[in-house]
Design an enzyme around this catalytic site. Structure first.
Site, PDB file in Angstrom:
ATOM      1  N   ASP A  23      -3.093  -2.417  -3.255  1.00 54.12           N
ATOM      2  CA  ASP A  23      -1.671  -2.428  -3.576  1.00 54.12           C
ATOM      3  C   ASP A  23      -0.817  -2.029  -2.374  1.00 54.12           C
ATOM      4  OD1 ASP A  23      -1.925  -3.216  -6.192  1.00 54.12           O
ATOM      5  OD2 ASP A  23      -1.886  -1.195  -7.015  1.00 54.12           O
ATOM      6  N   TYR A  56     -13.561   4.463  -2.545  1.00 58.42           N
ATOM      7  CA  TYR A  56     -12.232   4.899  -2.130  1.00 58.42           C
ATOM      8  C   TYR A  56     -12.217   6.406  -1.922  1.00 58.42           C
ATOM      9  CZ  TYR A  56      -9.943   0.451  -3.374  1.00 58.42           C
ATOM     10  OH  TYR A  56      -9.538  -0.863  -3.435  1.00 58.42           O
TER      11      TYR A  56
END
EC number: 5.4.99.12
Length: 284
Positions: free
Chosen positions: A63, A124
């Protein structure tokens, strides 16, 4: 579904990183917004002196504002183009790309490789500090400031209740036709000597806003607003909870993408396509 490379073409794997602050996410968008995919595809077209744009396929779309240290993509080039340019392509891209995105490696991919569907996990990291004075100015673009003291042990206790295969609908932004079933392989938090709390989040795949929603729930536990069993209760409810905040993107970095051995790539590619339909929108 076949993923055979078109005759006369070579599939090339790219390993890359970027600072997400200046991008409207990975994927190209209408309206001229700056994206990572757009920058790399433009640079690739320029340095190969091509009249066409070679489209990238990425392991995980990020994003707006999300960073990447270990992103992986692939592109299919005509064999003649690859033969002519591959020895100098990396250096030429370095000279053409803006400084907030770098391609570190370019190599011909093994048979059956697909950057997205051959991946077995994505890892992540989310970084946050509860230092009363705020974030180190040199790290402000990569670390979230949380202005309540955090109990990391309580956060890890809560995280353990989220591990495994579940429907993460309560922690995902729903996308039409996309499943929210995921296998969360690792979710753990460590406070470093510098006081920064780093959350490691690894799963076979992620749905939209999943990582940042999970971190938002854990922060509520860490600062005492919720008990450690609350995130698992939200998960079991299966619906979005207004108390789960999607934390800001700048603390999130895609660190690494994992792939199986070369001889297992094609099988994994097929398995991922058949088992789940990954969302086409941005992630995490």
């Amino acid at each position: 579904m076949s993923d055979e490379v078109e005759a006369g073409h070579v599939r090339v794997r790219l390993d890359l990183s970027y600072d997400g602050a200046g991008f409207s996410g990975w994927a190209k968008q209408a309206g001229g917004r700056r994206t990572v995919q757009g920058e790399i595809e433009d640079a690739l077209r320029t340095v190969t002196r091509s009249a066409v744009t070679y489209e990238l396929t990425v392991a995980g779309r990020t994003d707006a504002g999300v960073h990447a240290r270990g992103q992986v993509a692939h592109v299919d080039l005509e064999r003649e183009v690859w033969a002519e340019h591959h020895e100098k392509l990396l250096k030429r891209l370095a000279g053409r790309l803006p400084r907030d995105v770098r391609v570190w490696a370019l190599r011909e991919a093994p048979s059956g490789f697909n950057a997205r569907f051959s991946a077995v996990w994505r890892r992540y990291a989310y970084r946050v500090t509860d230092n009363p004075g705020g974030v180190d100015p040199l790290l402000r673009g990569h670390v979230l400031w949380h202005d309540w003291p955090l109990d990391v042990d309580a956060m890890n206790e809560a995280a353990r209740g989220l591990l495994g295969e579940h429907d993460f609908a309560a922690y995902c932004k729903k996308r039409e036709g996309a499943t929210t079933i995921r296998t969360l392989q690792e979710l753990s938090l460590v406070r470093g000597d510098d006081g920064i709390v780093t959350a490691t989040v690894r799963a076979d795949a992620f749905c939209h806003n999943m990582v940042r929603s999970l971190i938002g729930a854990l922060l509520f536990v860490g600062d005492g607003h919720r008990t450690p069993d609350w995130p698992a209760k939200v998960l079991a409810a299966g619906v979005r909870d207004s108390a789960v905040h999607v934390v800001r993107p700048h603390g999130l970095t895609l660190e690494e993408v994992g792939y199986p051995a070369d001889e297992l790539l094609a099988a994994r590619n097929k398995e991922a396509r058949n088992r789940r339909s990954l969302p086409g929108a941005g992630c995490c």
